[in-house]
Design a protein around this motif. Structure first.
Motif, PDB file in Angstrom:
ATOM      1  N   LEU B   4       0.817  -1.226   0.000  1.00 44.63           N
ATOM      2  CA  LEU B   4       0.000   0.000   0.000  1.00 44.63           C
ATOM      3  C   LEU B   4       0.846   1.269   0.000  1.00 44.63           C
ATOM      4  O   LEU B   4       0.587   2.197  -0.735  1.00 44.63           O
ATOM      5  N   ARG B   5       1.860   1.246   0.868  1.00 46.74           N
ATOM      6  CA  ARG B   5       2.629   2.471   1.005  1.00 46.74           C
ATOM      7  C   ARG B   5       3.427   2.795  -0.282  1.00 46.74           C
ATOM      8  O   ARG B   5       3.553   3.942  -0.666  1.00 46.74           O
ATOM      9  N   ASP B   6       3.899   1.750  -0.938  1.00 47.62           N
ATOM     10  CA  ASP B   6       4.626   1.951  -2.198  1.00 47.62           C
ATOM     11  C   ASP B   6       3.752   2.622  -3.249  1.00 47.62           C
ATOM     12  O   ASP B   6       4.177   3.546  -3.940  1.00 47.62           O
ATOM     13  N   ILE B   7       2.523   2.114  -3.331  1.00 44.24           N
ATOM     14  CA  ILE B   7       1.624   2.691  -4.336  1.00 44.24           C
ATOM     15  C   ILE B   7       1.368   4.159  -4.027  1.00 44.24           C
ATOM     16  O   ILE B   7       1.399   5.026  -4.900  1.00 44.24           O
ATOM     17  N   LYS B   8       1.153   4.440  -2.780  1.00 42.93           N
ATOM     18  CA  LYS B   8       0.883   5.807  -2.381  1.00 42.93           C
ATOM     19  C   LYS B   8       2.043   6.717  -2.758  1.00 42.93           C
ATOM     20  O   LYS B   8       1.863   7.836  -3.248  1.00 42.93           O
ATOM     21  N   ARG B   9       3.237   6.230  -2.532  1.00 40.75           N
ATOM     22  CA  ARG B   9       4.427   7.019  -2.844  1.00 40.75           C
ATOM     23  C   ARG B   9       4.506   7.298  -4.350  1.00 40.75           C
ATOM     24  O   ARG B   9       4.819   8.399  -4.777  1.00 40.75           O
ATOM     25  N   ARG B  10       4.184   6.284  -5.112  1.00 41.76           N
ATOM     26  CA  ARG B  10       4.238   6.472  -6.571  1.00 41.76           C
ATOM     27  C   ARG B  10       3.212   7.495  -7.030  1.00 41.76           C
ATOM     28  O   ARG B  10       3.485   8.328  -7.883  1.00 41.76           O
ATOM     29  N   ILE B  11       2.020   7.397  -6.459  1.00 44.76           N
ATOM     30  CA  ILE B  11       0.990   8.360  -6.839  1.00 44.76           C
ATOM     31  C   ILE B  11       1.468   9.778  -6.560  1.00 44.76           C
ATOM     32  O   ILE B  11       1.332  10.675  -7.389  1.00 44.76           O
ATOM     33  N   ARG B  12       2.081   9.949  -5.401  1.00 43.65           N
ATOM     34  CA  ARG B  12       2.537  11.280  -5.044  1.00 43.65           C
ATOM     35  C   ARG B  12       3.595  11.778  -6.033  1.00 43.65           C
ATOM     36  O   ARG B  12       3.576  12.926  -6.473  1.00 43.65           O
ATOM     37  N   SER B  13       4.505  10.896  -6.396  1.00 44.41           N
ATOM     38  CA  SER B  13       5.582  11.331  -7.294  1.00 44.41           C
ATOM     39  C   SER B  13       5.040  11.682  -8.682  1.00 44.41           C
ATOM     40  O   SER B  13       5.437  12.665  -9.293  1.00 44.41           O
ATOM     41  N   VAL B  14       4.091  10.880  -9.156  1.00 50.27           N
ATOM     42  CA  VAL B  14       3.496  11.195 -10.466  1.00 50.27           C
ATOM     43  C   VAL B  14       2.749  12.516 -10.401  1.00 50.27           C
ATOM     44  O   VAL B  14       2.788  13.321 -11.332  1.00 50.27           O
ATOM     45  N   LYS B  15       2.095  12.744  -9.256  1.00 49.00           N
ATOM     46  CA  LYS B  15       1.363  14.002  -9.099  1.00 49.00           C
ATOM     47  C   LYS B  15       2.314  15.193  -9.181  1.00 49.00           C
ATOM     48  O   LYS B  15       1.992  16.212  -9.799  1.00 49.00           O
ATOM     49  N   ASN B  16       3.463  15.064  -8.559  1.00 50.51           N
ATOM     50  CA  ASN B  16       4.459  16.135  -8.624  1.00 50.51           C
ATOM     51  C   ASN B  16       4.882  16.408 -10.058  1.00 50.51           C
ATOM     52  O   ASN B  16       4.947  17.553 -10.500  1.00 50.51           O
ATOM     53  N   GLN B  18       3.261  15.765 -12.659  1.00 43.28           N
ATOM     54  CA  GLN B  18       2.142  16.348 -13.397  1.00 43.28           C
ATOM     55  C   GLN B  18       2.068  17.855 -13.161  1.00 43.28           C
ATOM     56  O   GLN B  18       1.815  18.628 -14.079  1.00 43.28           O
ATOM     57  N   GLN B  19       2.304  18.238 -11.910  1.00 41.33           N
ATOM     58  CA  GLN B  19       2.263  19.668 -11.613  1.00 41.33           C
ATOM     59  C   GLN B  19       3.318  20.425 -12.422  1.00 41.33           C
ATOM     60  O   GLN B  19       3.061  21.499 -12.944  1.00 41.33           O
ATOM     61  N   ILE B  20       4.499  19.822 -12.521  1.00 37.57           N
ATOM     62  CA  ILE B  20       5.572  20.478 -13.261  1.00 37.57           C
ATOM     63  C   ILE B  20       5.222  20.586 -14.741  1.00 37.57           C
ATOM     64  O   ILE B  20       5.329  21.660 -15.343  1.00 37.57           O
ATOM     65  N   THR B  21       4.750  19.486 -15.316  1.00 35.16           N
ATOM     66  CA  THR B  21       4.431  19.537 -16.747  1.00 35.16           C
ATOM     67  C   THR B  21       3.306  20.532 -17.007  1.00 35.16           C
ATOM     68  O   THR B  21       3.296  21.225 -18.009  1.00 35.16           O
ATOM     69  N   ALA B 254       0.107  11.664 -17.255  1.00 33.33           N
ATOM     70  CA  ALA B 254       0.281  11.583 -15.806  1.00 33.33           C
ATOM     71  C   ALA B 254      -1.074  11.380 -15.145  1.00 33.33           C
ATOM     72  O   ALA B 254      -1.217  10.585 -14.201  1.00 33.33           O
ATOM     73  N   GLY B 255      -2.088  12.083 -15.653  1.00 29.84           N
ATOM     74  CA  GLY B 255      -3.436  11.931 -15.120  1.00 29.84           C
ATOM     75  C   GLY B 255      -3.920  10.489 -15.231  1.00 29.84           C
ATOM     76  O   GLY B 255      -4.447   9.920 -14.273  1.00 29.84           O
ATOM     77  N   GLU B 256      -3.703   9.914 -16.406  1.00 24.56           N
ATOM     78  CA  GLU B 256      -4.119   8.518 -16.613  1.00 24.56           C
ATOM     79  C   GLU B 256      -3.397   7.587 -15.656  1.00 24.56           C
ATOM     80  O   GLU B 256      -3.989   6.666 -15.087  1.00 24.56           O
ATOM     81  N   MET B 257      -2.112   7.851 -15.492  1.00 25.00           N
ATOM     82  CA  MET B 257      -1.306   7.009 -14.617  1.00 25.00           C
ATOM     83  C   MET B 257      -1.812   7.084 -13.192  1.00 25.00           C
ATOM     84  O   MET B 257      -1.929   6.067 -12.494  1.00 25.00           O
TER      85      MET B 257
END
Lengths: 136, 289
Positions: B4-16, B18-21, B254-257
């Protein structure tokens, strides 16, 4: 009498300043000022830095250009200026600074011919700007 | 089962990411507006100067000017315009690919390059070609003076007969979505055949002040500068357009991911809860028994 107007367009690389039908255009030609009226003969001339004005009805608009060309054909006057400003837009302070700078360069003795020409041109431009505008 | 925690971490990183792009997309959009504006204001001048030059050349002798000279020769110079920054999709790739194709197809010719933009330099660093000059960091402060400098350099090489032909390769701005790589001939100057004067048969000669040669000399030089200037402006607008499109799709991806990862996360969480419930129920059953 049909209206006898010249089609004037004045453009610089940075913008299009005038696209209008006017009565008379006075341009600072390389070999003296030229007044252009309707039915002028075809002409191409280089411009020297100086005042350019045109009349439309009773209104006279004044500008300052710094080199370029003017072409006259079939009652179309095309002015390709390097830079051009309406007289009221000229930044006198900047022109003054440019003049002093150019004078300083010209005062040096060891200029190559190119450097000399460049500085001289800068000086002429600055002087054109200063002479043909009113101090604020 | 994914942690669970790994997935959460990945979501956060993709979100970051996405914000940059997303931010880059917005920046590119605003820069694009400016670049488009610059093309718009430069266009009347470019058109007029071409008209005047055409009028003039229709009337005078082509041997008058060294930059008009169409000579046989096999030394070709390409001015390749790329960007200084990446993250703009296929923008630089397509220009450079085109430049390399010119090299491959022109056997027997002696090819040299003038490069604008860091991306072009990086590309040619590993592909040994004859590079005569580099203009790096041009995107930051490009103006008419800079174009003048570049045009001067090219005209100088042509006039001294170190090269026989000069082309420019750049991305022409069609729309935000579409940029086309074009190869245009800069030198010798070939004015378009507009048919003005010559065909209509009313060639009225001009009054020249000071004289024909001086004017032609000056006009051709300026025409060159305008051409170079325009090519750079087009390239700049294309770059921002390409970056905007690239960043837009990156944001969407990123949104899809994030969507996919959230689903996995929720499923995993559900499974975890179910498992815990079963354990509790089983425990209670065991106590009863």
């Amino acid at each position: 009498m049909a209206e006898q107007l010249l089609e004037l367009s004045l453009v610089t690389p940075g913008r299009e300043l005038v696209a209008d039908k006017v009565d008379q255009v006075n341009i600072p030609g390389a070999e003296g000022d030229i007044g252009i009226l309707y039915d002028h003969a075809p002409l191409i001339t280089t411009l020297r830095p100086g005042p350019l004005s045109y009349q439309k009805g009773n209104e006279t608009v004044e500008l300052v250009v710094s080199g370029g060309y003017a072409e006259v054909t079939d009652n179309r006057v095309t002015i390709l200026a390097e830079t051009a400003e309406f007289a009221h837009e000229v930044d006198r302070e900047r022109a003054e600074a440019a003049r002093q700078q150019a004078e300083k360069v010209l005062a040096k003795a060891d200029l190559s011919e190119e450097e000399f020409k460049e500085a001289q041109l800068k000086l002429f431009r600055a002087i054109a700007r200063l002479e043909h505008t009113e101090p604020k | 089962m994914p942690n669970l925690r790994d997935i959460k971490r990945r979501i956060r990183s993709v979100k970051n990411t996405q914000q940059i792009t997303k931010a880059m997309k917005l920046v590119a959009a605003s820069k694009l507006r400016k670049a488009q504006q610059a093309i718009l204001v430069a266009r009347p001048y470019a058109i007029k100067i071409m008209q005047v030059l055409n009028h003039l050349v229709a009337r005078c002798n082509l041997d008058l000017h060294p930059l008009l000279e169409n000579r046989e020769g096999s030394r070709v110079l390409y001015l390749v315009i790329t960007s200084d920054k990446g993250l703009c999709g296929g923008f630089n790739g397509s220009v450079l690919k085109r430049a390399m194709r010119e090299v491959e197809e022109s056997r027997g010719k002696e090819i040299s390059f003038v490069i604008a933009g860091k991306k072009g330099r990086d590309f040619f660093r590993v592909r040994p070609q004859k590079i005569l000059h580099e203009y790096l960091d041009w995107t930051r402060d490009f103006d008419y003076m800079k174009a003048d400098e570049i045009a001067d350099l090219l005209a100088g090489m042509f006039a001294e007969k170190t090269v026989d032909r000069v082309y420019v390769v750049y991305n022409e701005f069609k729309s935000v979505m579409q940029q086309d790589v074009v190869v245009e001939q800069l030198l010798p100057v070939v004015p378009e055949e507009t048919g003005i004067g010559r065909e209509e048969g009313h060639v009225v000669d001009y009054i020249y002040e000071p004289d024909e040669e001086t004017i032609l000399e000056d006009l051709i030089k300026r025409y060159m500068t305008v051409q170079v200037y325009r090519a750079f402006l087009e390239s700049s607008a294309s770059e921002h357009g390409a970056r905007m499109t690239a960043m837009d799709s990156a944001t969407r991806n990123a949104g899809e991911m994030i969507g996919g990862l959230s689903l996995t996360y929720n499923k995993a969480r559900q499974a975890y809860i179910t498992k815990e419930l079963i354990e509790i129920v089983n425990g209670a059953e065991a106590l009863k028994g």
